[in-house]
Scaffold this motif. Sequence first.
Motif, PDB file in Angstrom:
ATOM      1  N   LYS A  16      49.322  47.558 -25.584  1.00  0.00           N
ATOM      2  CA  LYS A  16      49.319  48.395 -24.370  1.00  0.00           C
ATOM      3  C   LYS A  16      50.558  49.299 -24.305  1.00  0.00           C
ATOM      4  O   LYS A  16      50.577  50.278 -23.561  1.00  0.00           O
ATOM      5  CB  LYS A  16      49.260  47.515 -23.115  1.00  0.00           C
ATOM      6  N   ALA A  17      51.597  48.954 -25.075  1.00  0.00           N
ATOM      7  CA  ALA A  17      52.804  49.790 -25.087  1.00  0.00           C
ATOM      8  C   ALA A  17      52.484  51.177 -25.638  1.00  0.00           C
ATOM      9  O   ALA A  17      53.103  52.167 -25.241  1.00  0.00           O
ATOM     10  CB  ALA A  17      53.897  49.119 -25.913  1.00  0.00           C
ATOM     11  N   ALA A  18      51.492  51.240 -26.544  1.00  0.00           N
ATOM     12  CA  ALA A  18      51.120  52.548 -27.106  1.00  0.00           C
ATOM     13  C   ALA A  18      50.549  53.435 -26.003  1.00  0.00           C
ATOM     14  O   ALA A  18      50.861  54.628 -25.918  1.00  0.00           O
ATOM     15  CB  ALA A  18      50.119  52.351 -28.240  1.00  0.00           C
ATOM     16  N   THR A  19      49.735  52.853 -25.131  1.00  0.00           N
ATOM     17  CA  THR A  19      49.169  53.609 -24.003  1.00  0.00           C
ATOM     18  C   THR A  19      50.292  54.075 -23.072  1.00  0.00           C
ATOM     19  O   THR A  19      50.278  55.204 -22.581  1.00  0.00           O
ATOM     20  CB  THR A  19      48.191  52.718 -23.202  1.00  0.00           C
ATOM     21  N   LEU A  20      51.260  53.182 -22.848  1.00  0.00           N
ATOM     22  CA  LEU A  20      52.376  53.541 -21.964  1.00  0.00           C
ATOM     23  C   LEU A  20      53.174  54.704 -22.554  1.00  0.00           C
ATOM     24  O   LEU A  20      53.523  55.651 -21.826  1.00  0.00           O
ATOM     25  CB  LEU A  20      53.295  52.331 -21.753  1.00  0.00           C
ATOM     26  N   VAL A  21      53.450  54.638 -23.859  1.00  0.00           N
ATOM     27  CA  VAL A  21      54.212  55.727 -24.494  1.00  0.00           C
ATOM     28  C   VAL A  21      53.484  57.053 -24.269  1.00  0.00           C
ATOM     29  O   VAL A  21      54.086  58.053 -23.878  1.00  0.00           O
ATOM     30  CB  VAL A  21      54.396  55.439 -26.009  1.00  0.00           C
ATOM     31  N   ARG A  22      52.171  57.036 -24.465  1.00  0.00           N
ATOM     32  CA  ARG A  22      51.362  58.235 -24.262  1.00  0.00           C
ATOM     33  C   ARG A  22      51.494  58.761 -22.835  1.00  0.00           C
ATOM     34  O   ARG A  22      51.694  59.948 -22.582  1.00  0.00           O
ATOM     35  CB  ARG A  22      49.876  57.881 -24.511  1.00  0.00           C
ATOM     36  N   GLU A  23      51.406  57.837 -21.874  1.00  0.00           N
ATOM     37  CA  GLU A  23      51.451  58.202 -20.462  1.00  0.00           C
ATOM     38  C   GLU A  23      52.823  58.797 -20.094  1.00  0.00           C
ATOM     39  O   GLU A  23      52.919  59.791 -19.382  1.00  0.00           O
ATOM     40  CB  GLU A  23      51.148  56.955 -19.607  1.00  0.00           C
ATOM     41  N   LEU A  24      53.879  58.200 -20.625  1.00  0.00           N
ATOM     42  CA  LEU A  24      55.231  58.703 -20.330  1.00  0.00           C
ATOM     43  C   LEU A  24      55.406  60.108 -20.919  1.00  0.00           C
ATOM     44  O   LEU A  24      56.009  60.983 -20.300  1.00  0.00           O
ATOM     45  CB  LEU A  24      56.289  57.751 -20.898  1.00  0.00           C
ATOM     46  N   GLN A  25      54.845  60.306 -22.116  1.00  0.00           N
ATOM     47  CA  GLN A  25      54.935  61.641 -22.726  1.00  0.00           C
ATOM     48  C   GLN A  25      54.158  62.657 -21.892  1.00  0.00           C
ATOM     49  O   GLN A  25      54.595  63.782 -21.705  1.00  0.00           O
ATOM     50  CB  GLN A  25      54.376  61.600 -24.151  1.00  0.00           C
ATOM     51  N   ARG A  26      53.008  62.211 -21.368  1.00  0.00           N
ATOM     52  CA  ARG A  26      52.197  63.094 -20.525  1.00  0.00           C
ATOM     53  C   ARG A  26      53.000  63.542 -19.298  1.00  0.00           C
ATOM     54  O   ARG A  26      52.884  64.661 -18.834  1.00  0.00           O
ATOM     55  CB  ARG A  26      50.918  62.352 -20.105  1.00  0.00           C
ATOM     56  N   GLN A  27      53.861  62.633 -18.786  1.00  0.00           N
ATOM     57  CA  GLN A  27      54.705  62.973 -17.634  1.00  0.00           C
ATOM     58  C   GLN A  27      55.893  63.856 -18.025  1.00  0.00           C
ATOM     59  O   GLN A  27      56.683  64.244 -17.178  1.00  0.00           O
ATOM     60  CB  GLN A  27      55.248  61.694 -16.978  1.00  0.00           C
ATOM     61  N   GLY A  28      56.040  64.120 -19.321  1.00  0.00           N
ATOM     62  CA  GLY A  28      57.083  65.046 -19.762  1.00  0.00           C
ATOM     63  C   GLY A  28      58.342  64.369 -20.293  1.00  0.00           C
ATOM     64  O   GLY A  28      59.319  65.052 -20.617  1.00  0.00           O
ATOM     65  N   HIS A  29      58.332  63.052 -20.389  1.00  0.00           N
ATOM     66  CA  HIS A  29      59.522  62.357 -20.879  1.00  0.00           C
ATOM     67  C   HIS A  29      59.558  62.345 -22.406  1.00  0.00           C
ATOM     68  O   HIS A  29      58.524  62.439 -23.057  1.00  0.00           O
ATOM     69  CB  HIS A  29      59.530  60.905 -20.381  1.00  0.00           C
ATOM     70  N   THR A  30      60.773  62.217 -22.951  1.00  0.00           N
ATOM     71  CA  THR A  30      60.922  62.017 -24.388  1.00  0.00           C
ATOM     72  C   THR A  30      61.045  60.514 -24.616  1.00  0.00           C
ATOM     73  O   THR A  30      61.839  59.855 -23.952  1.00  0.00           O
ATOM     74  CB  THR A  30      62.203  62.706 -24.910  1.00  0.00           C
ATOM     75  N   VAL A  31      60.241  59.999 -25.555  1.00  0.00           N
ATOM     76  CA  VAL A  31      60.187  58.543 -25.733  1.00  0.00           C
ATOM     77  C   VAL A  31      60.571  58.170 -27.162  1.00  0.00           C
ATOM     78  O   VAL A  31      60.155  58.841 -28.121  1.00  0.00           O
ATOM     79  CB  VAL A  31      58.765  58.007 -25.430  1.00  0.00           C
ATOM     80  N   ARG A  32      61.391  57.133 -27.274  1.00  0.00           N
ATOM     81  CA  ARG A  32      61.662  56.520 -28.588  1.00  0.00           C
ATOM     82  C   ARG A  32      61.384  55.028 -28.468  1.00  0.00           C
ATOM     83  O   ARG A  32      61.457  54.467 -27.379  1.00  0.00           O
ATOM     84  CB  ARG A  32      63.100  56.787 -29.015  1.00  0.00           C
ATOM     85  N   VAL A  33      61.083  54.405 -29.601  1.00  0.00           N
ATOM     86  CA  VAL A  33      60.608  53.015 -29.550  1.00  0.00           C
ATOM     87  C   VAL A  33      61.460  52.108 -30.448  1.00  0.00           C
ATOM     88  O   VAL A  33      61.907  52.519 -31.526  1.00  0.00           O
ATOM     89  CB  VAL A  33      59.117  52.961 -29.970  1.00  0.00           C
ATOM     90  N   GLY A  34      61.677  50.893 -29.987  1.00  0.00           N
ATOM     91  CA  GLY A  34      62.280  49.833 -30.796  1.00  0.00           C
ATOM     92  C   GLY A  34      61.337  48.640 -30.794  1.00  0.00           C
ATOM     93  O   GLY A  34      60.716  48.341 -29.764  1.00  0.00           O
ATOM     94  N   LEU A  35      61.225  47.963 -31.931  1.00  0.00           N
ATOM     95  CA  LEU A  35      60.305  46.825 -32.038  1.00  0.00           C
ATOM     96  C   LEU A  35      61.067  45.581 -32.473  1.00  0.00           C
ATOM     97  O   LEU A  35      61.913  45.657 -33.373  1.00  0.00           O
ATOM     98  CB  LEU A  35      59.269  47.100 -33.137  1.00  0.00           C
ATOM     99  N   THR A  36      60.737  44.432 -31.873  1.00  0.00           N
ATOM    100  CA  THR A  36      61.244  43.180 -32.443  1.00  0.00           C
ATOM    101  C   THR A  36      60.357  42.854 -33.648  1.00  0.00           C
ATOM    102  O   THR A  36      59.275  43.445 -33.820  1.00  0.00           O
ATOM    103  CB  THR A  36      61.160  42.008 -31.438  1.00  0.00           C
ATOM    104  N   ALA A  37      60.814  41.883 -34.446  1.00  0.00           N
ATOM    105  CA  ALA A  37      60.014  41.519 -35.628  1.00  0.00           C
ATOM    106  C   ALA A  37      58.628  41.053 -35.184  1.00  0.00           C
ATOM    107  O   ALA A  37      57.607  41.422 -35.779  1.00  0.00           O
ATOM    108  CB  ALA A  37      60.731  40.428 -36.413  1.00  0.00           C
ATOM    109  N   ALA A  38      58.579  40.264 -34.091  1.00  0.00           N
ATOM    110  CA  ALA A  38      57.275  39.782 -33.613  1.00  0.00           C
ATOM    111  C   ALA A  38      56.448  40.930 -33.042  1.00  0.00           C
ATOM    112  O   ALA A  38      55.229  40.983 -33.232  1.00  0.00           O
ATOM    113  CB  ALA A  38      57.485  38.690 -32.562  1.00  0.00           C
ATOM    114  N   GLY A  39      57.109  41.862 -32.353  1.00  0.00           N
ATOM    115  CA  GLY A  39      56.399  43.038 -31.817  1.00  0.00           C
ATOM    116  C   GLY A  39      55.745  43.819 -32.951  1.00  0.00           C
ATOM    117  O   GLY A  39      54.602  44.278 -32.838  1.00  0.00           O
TER     118      GLY A  39
END
Length: 403
Positions: A16-39
């Motif tokens: 669901k984080a992928a959907t959130l990233v998309r939504e935040l970008q739609r709102q005009g924000h710049t997004v970067r991602v960090g993942l844990t090994a399990a993530g």
Amino acid sequence: MAKIAVYVSGSVAAFKAATLVRELQRQGHTVRVGLTAAGARFVPPATFYALTHQPVLVDLWDQQQGPVPHIELADWAELSLVVPASADLIAKLATGLADDAVSTTLLATASPIMVAPAMNSHMWAKPATQRNLAQLKADGYRILLPTTGPLAEGYSGTGRLMEPADIAVAVADFLAQNQALAGRRVLVTAGGTREPLDPVRYLGNRSSGKMGLAITEAALAAGAEVTLVAGTVSVPLPSHPRLTIERVTTTAELQAAVDQAAPEADLVIMAAAVADFRPKTVAPQKIKKQAGQAGLTIELVKNPDILAALGAKKRPGQVVVGFAAETTALLANAEKKLAAKGADYIVANDVSQAGSGFGTATNRVTLLQPHREPQAWPLLTKEEVGRRLIATLAARLQAGEQQ
Ligand code: CTP
């Protein structure tokens, strides 16, 4: 529009984080991602790389992302989101562990952090998890509570990740209220001053600078342009694109830096512990003891009162705030300072109380204003005192404008 770091930890809700990233970008924000090994087991870095067109932080030791990729991301972010937050990552954040790229970056960031937990309902209900969440709340994290409904385990319970659309609304609300000082200039002084006696000795005080730095961080998070005049501090100074730092040692240097920045400032917050007196003369060589000498008398002269001078020449609309460090008769002494210094607010703290004052992580303060009842705040972390103070002052600036 904000620079948002999204951290994804090990939960089946990671997709669901992928959907959130998309939504935040739609709102005009710049997004970067960090993942844990399990993530990264649930959603591979390539997915987020494709979505954000930015390298995804997974490994602390990946040299292709620069010499210190976690600090770079930590400093870049204006807001950090942990979505989903596993019980394990929540426990790490609550204790300050930094043993992988995500926990280290979250420990290093000065940005506000929102945490959206997702886990099995029994893990959620465990006292340890609830204790850790209570700690995060006390530390100023915003918790986006999980919902109740069908879990991946096949039964219903509390622990479902808040829906990405709802997280995006919470982010928008937070950013809106958080920009209360956008376009404002704030001057903060922090730490102690040192008055030299000779080339090796000085008169100083116990100020750590923590309170002034917490105010600085809160003002930055609220969108202000901040000038920090820092005396001696025992904590690291932040870096931020909207922050200018002036380092000073003596009261005279602090005064010069304040005089320079104050005319432009909408808000001046004097959190520094300023020496009231300095040695009348500074010996050019080390003062040596003489044979048979029983004592040494040092003559001190008074330093100018910087806050009183600011209070006296305040321009209309400018808000001036002082601190009062007291060990006796807190309110009576603070009331006197409020009047004597012409300040709009005095933040009074009893530095002799446990959990308050020099070097501590927490503070119990009372806020005084002319012609108002004093407001006693509970024992809070210095970060939380900083945020509350900035929220109060931002509201005051806004109210002043409407008059
Ligand atoms: N302050 C200042 N210049 C000074 C002394 C203090 O600007 N020479 C400011 C501090 O930054 C703080 C406020 O005045 O915001 C009160 O400081 P405090 O040390 O509590 O009080 P003093 O004015 O030093 O009074 P006293 O020594 O009687 O407690």
